[in-house]
Write an enzyme that holds these catalytic residues in place. Structure first.
Site, PDB file in Angstrom:
ATOM      1  N   LEU A  17      -1.933  -0.453  12.968  1.00 59.60           N
ATOM      2  CA  LEU A  17      -2.341   0.944  13.039  1.00 59.60           C
ATOM      3  C   LEU A  17      -3.774   1.088  13.534  1.00 59.60           C
ATOM      4  O   LEU A  17      -4.096   2.012  14.286  1.00 59.60           O
ATOM      5  CB  LEU A  17      -2.194   1.604  11.660  1.00 59.60           C
ATOM      6  CG  LEU A  17      -0.808   1.572  11.025  1.00 59.60           C
ATOM      7  CD1 LEU A  17      -0.840   2.258   9.663  1.00 59.60           C
ATOM      8  CD2 LEU A  17       0.234   2.219  11.927  1.00 59.60           C
ATOM      9  N   ASP A  57     -15.784  -7.382   5.990  1.00 59.65           N
ATOM     10  CA  ASP A  57     -14.927  -7.331   4.814  1.00 59.65           C
ATOM     11  C   ASP A  57     -15.204  -5.997   4.146  1.00 59.65           C
ATOM     12  O   ASP A  57     -16.260  -5.798   3.535  1.00 59.65           O
ATOM     13  CB  ASP A  57     -15.261  -8.491   3.877  1.00 59.65           C
ATOM     14  CG  ASP A  57     -14.458  -8.456   2.572  1.00 59.65           C
ATOM     15  OD1 ASP A  57     -13.687  -7.501   2.362  1.00 59.65           O
ATOM     16  OD2 ASP A  57     -14.623  -9.383   1.761  1.00 59.65           O
ATOM     17  N   CYS A  84      -8.135   1.930   8.307  1.00 59.47           N
ATOM     18  CA  CYS A  84      -6.803   1.333   8.437  1.00 59.47           C
ATOM     19  C   CYS A  84      -6.706  -0.044   7.796  1.00 59.47           C
ATOM     20  O   CYS A  84      -5.603  -0.593   7.699  1.00 59.47           O
ATOM     21  CB  CYS A  84      -6.405   1.228   9.912  1.00 59.47           C
ATOM     22  SG  CYS A  84      -6.117   2.801  10.729  1.00 59.47           S
ATOM     23  N   TYR A 159      -0.001  -2.292  -4.789  1.00 60.72           N
ATOM     24  CA  TYR A 159      -0.077  -1.539  -3.535  1.00 60.72           C
ATOM     25  C   TYR A 159       0.024  -0.041  -3.792  1.00 60.72           C
ATOM     26  O   TYR A 159      -0.775   0.755  -3.276  1.00 60.72           O
ATOM     27  CB  TYR A 159       1.038  -2.007  -2.601  1.00 60.72           C
ATOM     28  CG  TYR A 159       1.017  -1.371  -1.237  1.00 60.72           C
ATOM     29  CD1 TYR A 159       0.010  -1.678  -0.321  1.00 60.72           C
ATOM     30  CD2 TYR A 159       2.007  -0.481  -0.840  1.00 60.72           C
ATOM     31  CE1 TYR A 159      -0.007  -1.112   0.943  1.00 60.72           C
ATOM     32  CE2 TYR A 159       1.999   0.089   0.418  1.00 60.72           C
ATOM     33  CZ  TYR A 159       0.994  -0.225   1.304  1.00 60.72           C
ATOM     34  OH  TYR A 159       0.975   0.347   2.556  1.00 60.72           O
ATOM     35  N   LYS A 163      -2.873   2.801  -3.084  1.00 58.82           N
ATOM     36  CA  LYS A 163      -2.656   3.906  -2.146  1.00 58.82           C
ATOM     37  C   LYS A 163      -2.649   5.263  -2.853  1.00 58.82           C
ATOM     38  O   LYS A 163      -3.051   6.283  -2.270  1.00 58.82           O
ATOM     39  CB  LYS A 163      -1.353   3.683  -1.379  1.00 58.82           C
ATOM     40  CG  LYS A 163      -1.381   2.450  -0.472  1.00 58.82           C
ATOM     41  CD  LYS A 163      -2.515   2.525   0.549  1.00 58.82           C
ATOM     42  CE  LYS A 163      -2.457   1.393   1.561  1.00 58.82           C
ATOM     43  NZ  LYS A 163      -3.515   1.496   2.597  1.00 58.82           N
TER      44      LYS A 163
END
Length: 253
Positions: A17, A57, A84, A159, A163
């Site tokens: 992306l 990083d 991204c 995850y 998010k």
């Protein structure tokens, strides 16, 4: 905001992306800095689009600060940030070998959530010092969540949590920086053709793509980039997380 001539930063710009967004921004006339831990991958894309690659990083304060400084020196302060960079390991809270190691959960939060916040705070600090454009706008931050923020599957605890945090930051950032004219939006992709998915066996890819109602395929980095550019262009779009998922609603597994 008009993209032409603006300095932009894209994290995770070496692939997927991020690479698609960097290409679209450069094609629209932006001066693009690509941040990535994979300096070689970012360098290849940067050479292709006439941008610069910076090893970074995003989860490390010093690394991010140094990268922002290099991008500022090359292109001036950035009015556009697209986050991204991210990782997506799958692991159950309690698996066959016992509880998930806490460091495994922590690493995903560090990269996906803390890394996003790290770049937000640094880029927004620069944007707030810039002269306003039309409508008093000074900049925009676009981050990447996931449909997992809303329908996390089994094995996506870290995850989904990371998010979900990115989604929650969106309205907070939009409210805090409203007086400065800095907008915060987030894209929540569904199944997209990134290196992680495209590395799976073809039969697995076909099975996953068939779960997307329409169009029944993976999304492309170019489609993500189109939405990012639309967000940049439309000054009224602020404080929103927009799903880009072909109407998929993820099942438990």
């Amino acid at each position: 905001m008009q993209v032409q001539g603006q300095a932009a930063i894209v994290t995770g710009g070496g692939s997927g992306l991020g690479a698609g967004t960097a290409r679209a921004l450069a094609a629209a006339g932006a001066k693009v800095a690509l941040f990535d831990v994979n300096a070689e991958g970012a360098g290849k894309v940067a050479q292709e689009i006439g941008g610069i690659a910076v090893a970074c990083d995003v989860a490390d304060a010093a690394s991010a600060e140094a990268a922002i400084a290099k991008a500022r020196e090359a292109h001036g302060p950035a009015r556009i940030l697209v986050n991204c960079a991210g990782i997506a390991p799958a692991e159950r809270i309690v698996g066959r070998n016992g509880p998930m190691p806490l460091d495994n959960f922590r690493r995903v939060i560090e990269v996906n959530l803390i890394g996003t916040f790290n770049m937000m705070r640094l880029a927004a600090a620069d944007m707030a010092e810039m002269d306003p454009l039309e409508d008093g706008e000074r900049g925009i931050v676009i981050s990447t969540a996931s449909v997992a923020a809303f329908e996390g599957q089994i094995g996506q605890s870290a995850y989904a949590a990371s998010k979900g945090g990115v989604h929650a930051l969106t309205i907070v950032g939009a409210r805090e920086f409203s007086k400065a004219g800095i907008r915060f939006n987030t894209i929540a992709p569904g199944l997209f053709g990134t290196p992680m998915l495209l590395g799976m066996p073809q039969e697995v890819q076909d099975s996953l793509a068939a779960t997307v109602p329409y169009p029944s395929r993976f999304g492309t980095p170019e489609e993500y980039a189109k939405l990012a550019l639309a967000m940049i262009d439309n000054v009224m779009l602020n404080g929103e997380t927009v799903r880009l998922d072909g109407a998929i609603r993820m099942q438990p597994r």
